[in-house]
Motif scaffolding. Structure first.
Motif, PDB file in Angstrom:
ATOM      1  N   ALA A   1      -2.361  20.057  25.921  1.00 49.30           N
ATOM      2  CA  ALA A   1      -1.586  20.148  24.691  1.00 49.30           C
ATOM      3  C   ALA A   1      -2.212  19.254  23.635  1.00 49.30           C
ATOM      4  O   ALA A   1      -2.603  18.116  23.922  1.00 49.30           O
ATOM      5  CB  ALA A   1      -0.144  19.710  24.932  1.00 49.30           C
TER       6      ALA A   1
ATOM      7  N   VAL B   1      -0.683  17.630  20.566  1.00 45.27           N
ATOM      8  CA  VAL B   1       0.708  17.451  20.174  1.00 45.27           C
ATOM      9  C   VAL B   1       0.826  16.409  19.067  1.00 45.27           C
ATOM     10  O   VAL B   1       0.122  15.398  19.066  1.00 45.27           O
ATOM     11  CB  VAL B   1       1.582  17.066  21.401  1.00 45.27           C
TER      12      VAL B   1
ATOM     13  N   LYS C   1      -2.814  18.456  13.596  1.00 45.38           N
ATOM     14  CA  LYS C   1      -3.048  19.320  14.758  1.00 45.38           C
ATOM     15  C   LYS C   1      -3.396  20.753  14.351  1.00 45.38           C
ATOM     16  O   LYS C   1      -4.187  21.411  15.041  1.00 45.38           O
ATOM     17  CB  LYS C   1      -1.852  19.296  15.709  1.00 45.38           C
TER      18      LYS C   1
ATOM     19  N   CYS D   1      -5.516  25.683  25.464  1.00 41.44           N
ATOM     20  CA  CYS D   1      -5.084  24.560  24.637  1.00 41.44           C
ATOM     21  C   CYS D   1      -3.862  24.999  23.841  1.00 41.44           C
ATOM     22  O   CYS D   1      -3.926  25.969  23.079  1.00 41.44           O
ATOM     23  CB  CYS D   1      -6.212  24.135  23.697  1.00 41.44           C
TER      24      CYS D   1
ATOM     25  N   THR E   1       1.217  22.044  19.637  1.00 41.02           N
ATOM     26  CA  THR E   1       2.675  22.008  19.582  1.00 41.02           C
ATOM     27  C   THR E   1       3.183  20.705  18.971  1.00 41.02           C
ATOM     28  O   THR E   1       2.492  19.683  18.989  1.00 41.02           O
ATOM     29  CB  THR E   1       3.270  22.185  21.004  1.00 41.02           C
TER      30      THR E   1
ATOM     31  N   ASN F   1       7.335  17.629  22.296  1.00 42.08           N
ATOM     32  CA  ASN F   1       6.918  16.713  23.349  1.00 42.08           C
ATOM     33  C   ASN F   1       7.303  17.210  24.735  1.00 42.08           C
ATOM     34  O   ASN F   1       6.593  16.932  25.720  1.00 42.08           O
ATOM     35  CB  ASN F   1       7.511  15.322  23.111  1.00 42.08           C
TER      36      ASN F   1
ATOM     37  N   ALA G   1       4.595  19.579  25.742  1.00 42.79           N
ATOM     38  CA  ALA G   1       3.367  18.820  25.998  1.00 42.79           C
ATOM     39  C   ALA G   1       3.441  18.070  27.320  1.00 42.79           C
ATOM     40  O   ALA G   1       2.474  18.061  28.098  1.00 42.79           O
ATOM     41  CB  ALA G   1       3.115  17.849  24.856  1.00 42.79           C
ATOM     42  N   ASP G   2       4.576  17.445  27.608  1.00 41.87           N
ATOM     43  CA  ASP G   2       4.696  16.629  28.805  1.00 41.87           C
ATOM     44  C   ASP G   2       4.642  17.458  30.083  1.00 41.87           C
ATOM     45  O   ASP G   2       4.361  16.924  31.162  1.00 41.87           O
ATOM     46  CB  ASP G   2       6.000  15.829  28.764  1.00 41.87           C
TER      47      ASP G   2
ATOM     48  N   GLN H   1      -2.316  15.641  27.681  1.00 42.86           N
ATOM     49  CA  GLN H   1      -1.745  15.573  26.333  1.00 42.86           C
ATOM     50  C   GLN H   1      -2.675  14.795  25.413  1.00 42.86           C
ATOM     51  O   GLN H   1      -3.012  13.644  25.703  1.00 42.86           O
ATOM     52  CB  GLN H   1      -0.374  14.889  26.328  1.00 42.86           C
TER      53      GLN H   1
ATOM     54  N   ARG I   1      -2.551  13.391  21.817  1.00 41.21           N
ATOM     55  CA  ARG I   1      -1.530  13.139  20.803  1.00 41.21           C
ATOM     56  C   ARG I   1      -2.170  12.743  19.472  1.00 41.21           C
ATOM     57  O   ARG I   1      -3.046  11.873  19.429  1.00 41.21           O
ATOM     58  CB  ARG I   1      -0.553  12.059  21.289  1.00 41.21           C
TER      59      ARG I   1
END
Length: 241
Positions: free
Chosen positions: A43, A45, A52, A203, A206, A209, A212-213, A218, A220
């Motif tokens: 992700a 994120v 992003k 990929c 987003t 979270n 992503a988690d 991740q 960030r």
């Protein structure tokens, strides 16, 4: 730079010190280093305005960095002509967008087959491959349906099939659940996990979270910079070959 282990082949995408600036002192990307290797599920994120979306465009060769280097499958994209860049993108990258971008009035098979329009594939073969891609996303029974006859989740799965039909090395999914209800979004994310398990590098871009988690890695973003790049408990040895 990412410390993920080498597989012996070029990374699917690699950014080195990539920046993207706009007039007025706007810096959407600031010296970004990122490596995505074959078989990863990650992700990108961050909140709105974090950079992003610019990252998506640069990774997907839809935009060029102001400075720095972007390589796709080992090719430095700055050295390619427009035609060679388009060919590289068509061969190696598939895109899935939040709002599907399906053609109204065209059934699911033809919407998916359109993903091969620029690959020089004859119509009959495009439709054959489109049906196979729809089967991958468990929608082969909806091939004759037009977008107005499909649910939001089904539209996104058609869009995923269209992105997959050319067998790209990388699938870039931009907020793939953003226009969906929770149940449909869950189905789409389960599908992305299944596709990754079968070998597709994915990929997901987003702001969520929670999404992503649930992914193995991740990256960030904040203010155009990567502030962390980590694996989660969801990562297994099978994710990265």
């Amino acid at each position: 730079m990412s410390s993920w282990p080498s597989t012996g082949s070029p990374p699917v995408v690699e950014l080195r010190r990539a920046t993207k600036s706009y007039p007025g002192g706007v810096h959407a990307l600031r010296a970004v280093d990122l490596t995505v290797r074959e078989g990863e599920l990650l992700a990108v994120v961050g909140p709105s305005g974090s950079g992003k979306s610019t990252m998506l465009n640069v990774m997907g060769t839809l935009d060029t960095p102001t400075t720095g280097t972007v390589e796709v499958a080992g090719y430095d994209v700055s050295t390619l002509s427009d035609s060679r860049l388009s060919a590289l993108r068509a061969r190696h990258i598939g895109f899935v967008f939040q709002h599907f971008h399906l053609a109204a009035g065209r059934d699911a098979v033809d919407n998916v087959a359109d993903g091969l329009l620029y690959a020089g594939v004859p119509l009959k073969e495009r439709r054959k491959r489109a049906r196979e891609a729809l089967a991958q996303v468990r929608l082969d029974h909806r091939g004759s349906h037009t977008p107005d006859q499909l649910s939001g989740g089904e539209k996104q799965r058609v869009a995923i099939a269209r992105a997959l039909v050319g067998a790209p090395r990388l699938l870039l999914a931009d907020e793939p659940t953003g226009a969906l209800d929770t149940a449909s979004g869950t189905v789409v994310m389960q599908l992305l996990h299944e596709l990754n398990a079968s070998g597709t590098t994915i990929c997901v871009i987003t702001h969520d979270n929670g999404i992503a988690d649930a992914l193995p890695r991740q990256v960030r973003f904040r203010d155009g910079e990567i502030v962390s790049d980590a694996s989660s408990a969801a990562r297994t040895d099978e994710v990265t070959p």
